[in-house]
Design an enzyme around this catalytic site. Sequence first.
Site, PDB file in Angstrom:
ATOM      1  N   CYS A 116       0.815  -1.232   0.000  1.00 14.96           N
ATOM      2  CA  CYS A 116       0.000   0.000   0.000  1.00 14.96           C
ATOM      3  C   CYS A 116       0.839   1.269   0.000  1.00 14.96           C
ATOM      4  O   CYS A 116       0.371   2.329  -0.414  1.00 14.96           O
ATOM      5  CB  CYS A 116      -0.914   0.021   1.213  1.00 14.96           C
ATOM      6  SG  CYS A 116      -1.905  -1.453   1.324  1.00 14.96           S
ATOM      7  N   HIS A 278      -3.998   7.013   0.919  1.00 16.77           N
ATOM      8  CA  HIS A 278      -4.142   5.693   0.291  1.00 16.77           C
ATOM      9  C   HIS A 278      -5.553   5.208   0.593  1.00 16.77           C
ATOM     10  O   HIS A 278      -6.015   5.287   1.736  1.00 16.77           O
ATOM     11  CB  HIS A 278      -3.097   4.727   0.865  1.00 16.77           C
ATOM     12  CG  HIS A 278      -3.470   3.292   0.677  1.00 16.77           C
ATOM     13  ND1 HIS A 278      -3.775   2.773  -0.564  1.00 16.77           N
ATOM     14  CD2 HIS A 278      -3.623   2.267   1.569  1.00 16.77           C
ATOM     15  CE1 HIS A 278      -4.091   1.493  -0.418  1.00 16.77           C
ATOM     16  NE2 HIS A 278      -4.012   1.163   0.855  1.00 16.77           N
ATOM     17  N   ASN A 308      -9.987  -0.794  -2.785  1.00 14.97           N
ATOM     18  CA  ASN A 308      -8.597  -0.527  -2.403  1.00 14.97           C
ATOM     19  C   ASN A 308      -7.695  -1.091  -3.509  1.00 14.97           C
ATOM     20  O   ASN A 308      -7.628  -2.305  -3.698  1.00 14.97           O
ATOM     21  CB  ASN A 308      -8.331  -1.199  -1.056  1.00 14.97           C
ATOM     22  CG  ASN A 308      -6.902  -1.060  -0.564  1.00 14.97           C
ATOM     23  OD1 ASN A 308      -5.991  -0.793  -1.336  1.00 14.97           O
ATOM     24  ND2 ASN A 308      -6.703  -1.275   0.721  1.00 14.97           N
TER      25      ASN A 308
HETATM   26  O1  UT7 Z   1      -4.596  -1.232   2.289  1.00  8.64           O
HETATM   27  C1  UT7 Z   1      -4.364  -2.376   3.063  1.00  8.64           C
HETATM   28  C2  UT7 Z   1      -4.605  -2.115   4.448  1.00  8.64           C
HETATM   29  N1  UT7 Z   1      -5.789  -2.766   4.884  1.00  8.64           N
HETATM   30  C3  UT7 Z   1      -6.660  -2.077   5.596  1.00  8.64           C
HETATM   31  O2  UT7 Z   1      -6.502  -0.898   5.766  1.00  8.64           O
HETATM   32  C4  UT7 Z   1      -7.825  -2.809   6.220  1.00  8.64           C
HETATM   33  C5  UT7 Z   1      -8.042  -2.346   7.623  1.00  8.64           C
HETATM   34  N2  UT7 Z   1      -9.103  -3.073   8.270  1.00  8.64           N
HETATM   35  C6  UT7 Z   1     -10.377  -2.933   7.893  1.00  8.64           C
HETATM   36  O3  UT7 Z   1     -10.668  -2.171   6.988  1.00  8.64           O
HETATM   37  C7  UT7 Z   1     -11.438  -3.700   8.627  1.00  8.64           C
HETATM   38  O4  UT7 Z   1     -10.853  -4.379   9.719  1.00  8.64           O
HETATM   39  C8  UT7 Z   1     -12.200  -4.718   7.735  1.00  8.64           C
HETATM   40  C9  UT7 Z   1     -13.098  -3.961   6.776  1.00  8.64           C
HETATM   41  C10 UT7 Z   1     -11.224  -5.569   6.963  1.00  8.64           C
HETATM   42  C11 UT7 Z   1     -13.058  -5.638   8.562  1.00  8.64           C
HETATM   43  O5  UT7 Z   1     -13.966  -4.886   9.357  1.00  8.64           O
HETATM   44  P1  UT7 Z   1     -14.069  -5.154  10.907  1.00  8.64           P
HETATM   45  O6  UT7 Z   1     -15.093  -4.232  11.395  1.00  8.64           O
HETATM   46  O7  UT7 Z   1     -12.701  -5.043  11.509  1.00  8.64           O
HETATM   47  O8  UT7 Z   1     -14.612  -6.643  10.942  1.00  8.64           O
HETATM   48  P2  UT7 Z   1     -14.004  -7.917  11.666  1.00  8.64           P
HETATM   49  O9  UT7 Z   1     -12.830  -8.431  10.914  1.00  8.64           O
HETATM   50  O10 UT7 Z   1     -13.834  -7.645  13.109  1.00  8.64           O
HETATM   51  O11 UT7 Z   1     -15.188  -8.938  11.483  1.00  8.64           O
HETATM   52  C12 UT7 Z   1     -16.476  -8.705  12.100  1.00  8.64           C
HETATM   53  C13 UT7 Z   1     -17.421  -9.780  11.633  1.00  8.64           C
HETATM   54  C14 UT7 Z   1     -16.836 -11.183  11.763  1.00  8.64           C
HETATM   55  O12 UT7 Z   1     -17.915 -12.043  12.097  1.00  8.64           O
HETATM   56  P3  UT7 Z   1     -18.099 -12.545  13.623  1.00  8.64           P
HETATM   57  O13 UT7 Z   1     -16.807 -13.259  13.952  1.00  8.64           O
HETATM   58  O14 UT7 Z   1     -18.284 -11.289  14.414  1.00  8.64           O
HETATM   59  O15 UT7 Z   1     -19.286 -13.409  13.519  1.00  8.64           O
HETATM   60  C15 UT7 Z   1     -16.402 -11.500  10.356  1.00  8.64           C
HETATM   61  O16 UT7 Z   1     -16.388 -12.882  10.074  1.00  8.64           O
HETATM   62  O17 UT7 Z   1     -17.711  -9.610  10.245  1.00  8.64           O
HETATM   63  C16 UT7 Z   1     -17.448 -10.808   9.541  1.00  8.64           C
HETATM   64  N3  UT7 Z   1     -17.021 -10.475   8.197  1.00  8.64           N
HETATM   65  C17 UT7 Z   1     -17.878 -10.278   7.182  1.00  8.64           C
HETATM   66  N4  UT7 Z   1     -19.200 -10.348   7.101  1.00  8.64           N
HETATM   67  C18 UT7 Z   1     -19.781 -10.092   5.930  1.00  8.64           C
HETATM   68  C19 UT7 Z   1     -15.743 -10.249   7.750  1.00  8.64           C
HETATM   69  N5  UT7 Z   1     -15.789  -9.940   6.443  1.00  8.64           N
HETATM   70  C20 UT7 Z   1     -17.086  -9.936   6.075  1.00  8.64           C
HETATM   71  C21 UT7 Z   1     -17.739  -9.679   4.867  1.00  8.64           C
HETATM   72  N6  UT7 Z   1     -19.098  -9.766   4.831  1.00  8.64           N
HETATM   73  N7  UT7 Z   1     -17.088  -9.339   3.740  1.00  8.64           N
END
Ligand code: UT7
Length: 351
Positions: A116, A278, A308
């Site tokens: 990134c 970014h 992204n």
């Molecule tokens: O440029 C590269 C750098 N990367 C980034 O900047 C990414 C930074 N992180 C993020 O943007 C966020 O952490 C994400 C968007 C990737 C994820 O969001 P989050 O609010 O941190 O979600 P989480 O990983 O804590 O997951 C919450 C829930 C989980 O379910 P349970 O365990 O609570 O039942 C995941 O399994 O959401 C679930 N989940 C999804 N549900 C529906 C994860 N991905 C998805 C999805 N659709 N695509």
Amino acid sequence: MYTTKISGIGKYLPELEVSNDDLSKFMDTSDEWIQERTGIVTRRYGNKHKETTTTMGTRAAEIAIERAGINKEDIDFIIFATLSPDYYFPGCGVLLQRELGITKTEIGALDIRNQCTGFVYGLTVADQFIKSGMYKNILLVGAEMHSMGLDFTTEGRGVTVIFGDGAGAVVLQRNEEGKEGILTSNLHSDGTHAEELAMINPGSHGGYHLGKEKFGYPDQEFGGIFLTQKMMDDGLIYPNMTGQLVFKTAIQKFPESIMENLNAAGLNTSDIKMLIPHQANLRISQFVQRILKLRDDQVYNNIQKYGNTTAASIPIALCEAWEGGLIEEGDLVCLAAFGSGFTWGSVLLRW
Ligand code: UT7
């Protein structure tokens, strides 16, 4: 002393638009979840077997070269940033040189693997080459074809929904008079969390350290080669990300790096005409905006349309903002990035 100015900029987005609903046909996700957590509505995917990271980068580069008013033969150095190269090696830099039809060999080509932050790292490296007098016209490209390497099952949803394909390019030129150009930049890294946002296969680790600790594999199962059938069978050929850690660290490091630059230049946040972060996640950009107390018109976001695009996201957004008349001569522009490594950094420039 010379400064480095952007004298031409171009972008290329592949045609195929993929909505959140389209993705929900392959995996358990929803438009609501994706928009709420990331702000993303659609992303573009390259045309498989017809487009590659290099061909997309080439299209963006051609536009940048034309807008710079130079010939491709005037380019004396190429820097290509990507995490999704056409080949494991050689890098995309030489492939781009060939695609552009640059036959002279007095040219160098460097590939940057900083994910990134690839564009910000590339810009800073180019700036040093130009300031030192070594090169006059550097072509810097950021391009990604993520769609070739994502897990489209529910297991991959936390990563896959975020990423999109595209390319951006700039021509950087020696500026001998005038105030335009790069004012300051800073680059940072912290390898402590290297595997928290990573794609470790194919690689030379052979299961040593990474494989054992992260996946609990005995050494021999890696077979002593870069890629094994077992890695593929077990789905260990995709990026993995500890999303929340990345998010938390990003919203801390973006503002730190931007403030470091502003302080070095004796400027403050109100002097920024446009911050181009970014495009990692719209929620990250909004946090950064709030922390720095920037107005809406001071921050450019287009992740809603393109997802992204990693090394391509800053040049694509910069190009779009400039094409839209939002950046004009003399404006103070800040480019900032955070990502895998972890690495982060920013560049402050006068347009
Ligand atoms: O440029 C590269 C750098 N990367 C980034 O900047 C990414 C930074 N992180 C993020 O943007 C966020 O952490 C994400 C968007 C990737 C994820 O969001 P989050 O609010 O941190 O979600 P989480 O990983 O804590 O997951 C919450 C829930 C989980 O379910 P349970 O365990 O609570 O039942 C995941 O399994 O959401 C679930 N989940 C999804 N549900 C529906 C994860 N991905 C998805 C999805 N659709 N695509």
